[in-house]
Scaffold this motif. Sequence first.
Motif, short mmCIF file in Angstrom:
data_model
loop_
_atom_site.label_atom_id
_atom_site.label_comp_id
_atom_site.label_asym_id
_atom_site.label_seq_id
_atom_site.Cartn_x
_atom_site.Cartn_y
_atom_site.Cartn_z
N SER A 1 0.82 -1.21 0.00
CA SER A 1 0.00 0.00 0.00
C SER A 1 0.86 1.26 0.00
N LEU A 2 1.90 1.25 0.82
CA LEU A 2 2.76 2.43 0.91
C LEU A 2 3.51 2.68 -0.39
N ASP A 3 3.72 1.62 -1.16
CA ASP A 3 4.53 1.71 -2.38
C ASP A 3 3.68 1.95 -3.63
N ASP A 4 2.37 1.78 -3.52
CA ASP A 4 1.53 1.82 -4.72
C ASP A 4 1.43 3.23 -5.29
N LEU A 5 1.54 3.30 -6.59
CA LEU A 5 1.39 4.57 -7.31
C LEU A 5 0.29 4.51 -8.34
N VAL A 6 0.24 3.43 -9.12
CA VAL A 6 -0.67 3.36 -10.26
C VAL A 6 -2.13 3.32 -9.81
N ILE A 7 -2.47 2.39 -8.92
CA ILE A 7 -3.86 2.24 -8.50
C ILE A 7 -4.33 3.49 -7.76
N ALA A 8 -3.48 4.02 -6.88
CA ALA A 8 -3.84 5.23 -6.13
C ALA A 8 -4.08 6.42 -7.06
N SER A 9 -3.35 6.46 -8.18
CA SER A 9 -3.54 7.57 -9.12
C SER A 9 -4.93 7.55 -9.74
N PHE A 10 -5.53 6.36 -9.88
CA PHE A 10 -6.86 6.25 -10.46
C PHE A 10 -7.96 6.60 -9.44
N VAL A 11 -7.80 6.16 -8.21
CA VAL A 11 -8.91 6.23 -7.25
C VAL A 11 -8.76 7.35 -6.22
N SER A 12 -7.74 8.19 -6.33
CA SER A 12 -7.56 9.27 -5.38
C SER A 12 -8.16 10.56 -5.92
N GLY A 13 -8.39 11.49 -5.01
CA GLY A 13 -8.91 12.79 -5.38
C GLY A 13 -7.87 13.88 -5.23
N PRO A 14 -8.26 15.13 -5.52
CA PRO A 14 -7.29 16.24 -5.44
C PRO A 14 -6.70 16.43 -4.05
N ALA A 15 -7.47 16.13 -3.01
CA ALA A 15 -7.01 16.37 -1.64
C ALA A 15 -6.49 15.11 -0.96
N SER A 16 -6.26 14.06 -1.73
CA SER A 16 -5.83 12.79 -1.13
C SER A 16 -4.65 12.18 -1.89
N SER A 17 -3.69 13.01 -2.23
CA SER A 17 -2.50 12.50 -2.92
C SER A 17 -1.63 11.74 -1.94
N THR A 18 -1.23 10.54 -2.33
CA THR A 18 -0.38 9.73 -1.46
C THR A 18 1.08 10.11 -1.65
#
Length: 283
Positions: free
Chosen positions: A205-222
């Motif tokens: 989870s801490l390393d994920d970039l691709v999936i988080a880029s699809f399902v995150s919003g403007p105020a929830s960048s990992t």
Amino acid sequence: MNWRRDWFTLSWMAFGFAFLYVPILLLIIYSFNEGRLVTVWAGWSTKWYGELFRDDQIMGAAWISLRVAVMNATFATALGTLAALAMVRFGRFKGRTLFSGMLSAPLVMPDVITGLSSLLLFVAMEQLIGWPEGRGITTITIAHVTFSMAYVAVVIQSRLAGMDRSIEEAAMDLGARPAKVFLVITIPVIAPALVAGWLLSFTLSLDDLVIASFVSGPASSTLPMVVFSSVRLGVSPEINALATILVVLASAAIVGAGWAMNRQERLTKALTEKRELAMEDGA
């Protein structure tokens, strides 16, 4: 001939480890560089660590990533344990093949497909039932749990398959109920696998970039998203300092988990030996 073979093997091993760890070592060294240029050494300094902790964007992204990683690891471990129990303990139940295929699918599914399908699902759910509202920590956590639980199930399934069930049977013969046997016997025995699954889910989870880029919003960048955006403009000493902190934390977690698992293995071995001695005395 054996000496030559051993020398060749050791040389390739040394090359492999150097290829993996020398860049990390250089990154750690240059995190203490006085200058802003990460390729030119200008003296020792810790000022970039101070700059890092004063960067609100990176600190906010790190806090979001830690929250998501902890929630993901906890839920993925719980669900993965249940799935592993179903695969190992329930035998050839109806729909086992389908269940096994669905459980293994996230292991081989490309991250782009997983992220896109998760996004489409969340959009459809929001239109139908109004939840989840927008994209944020909730959607990232759900998407991460979807693929993390598959890894946890594999780890725990292998541990359950090799577990000595005679200990559980002996406890039930003595009057213990299945729930108590699971909590008192099964959980401690598979605890190393639970810890390994939790840490694996946390890291994924801490390393994920691709999936988080699809399902995150403007105020929830990992944190990986922020780091990727920063690196595209050039590596800064702050990123080196951040990477050094992550390496130290990961190393500490690995050492702690290894110590805990070794301790649990010793306790399990001692319990098994005590049970065998008790059976020999009874005979």
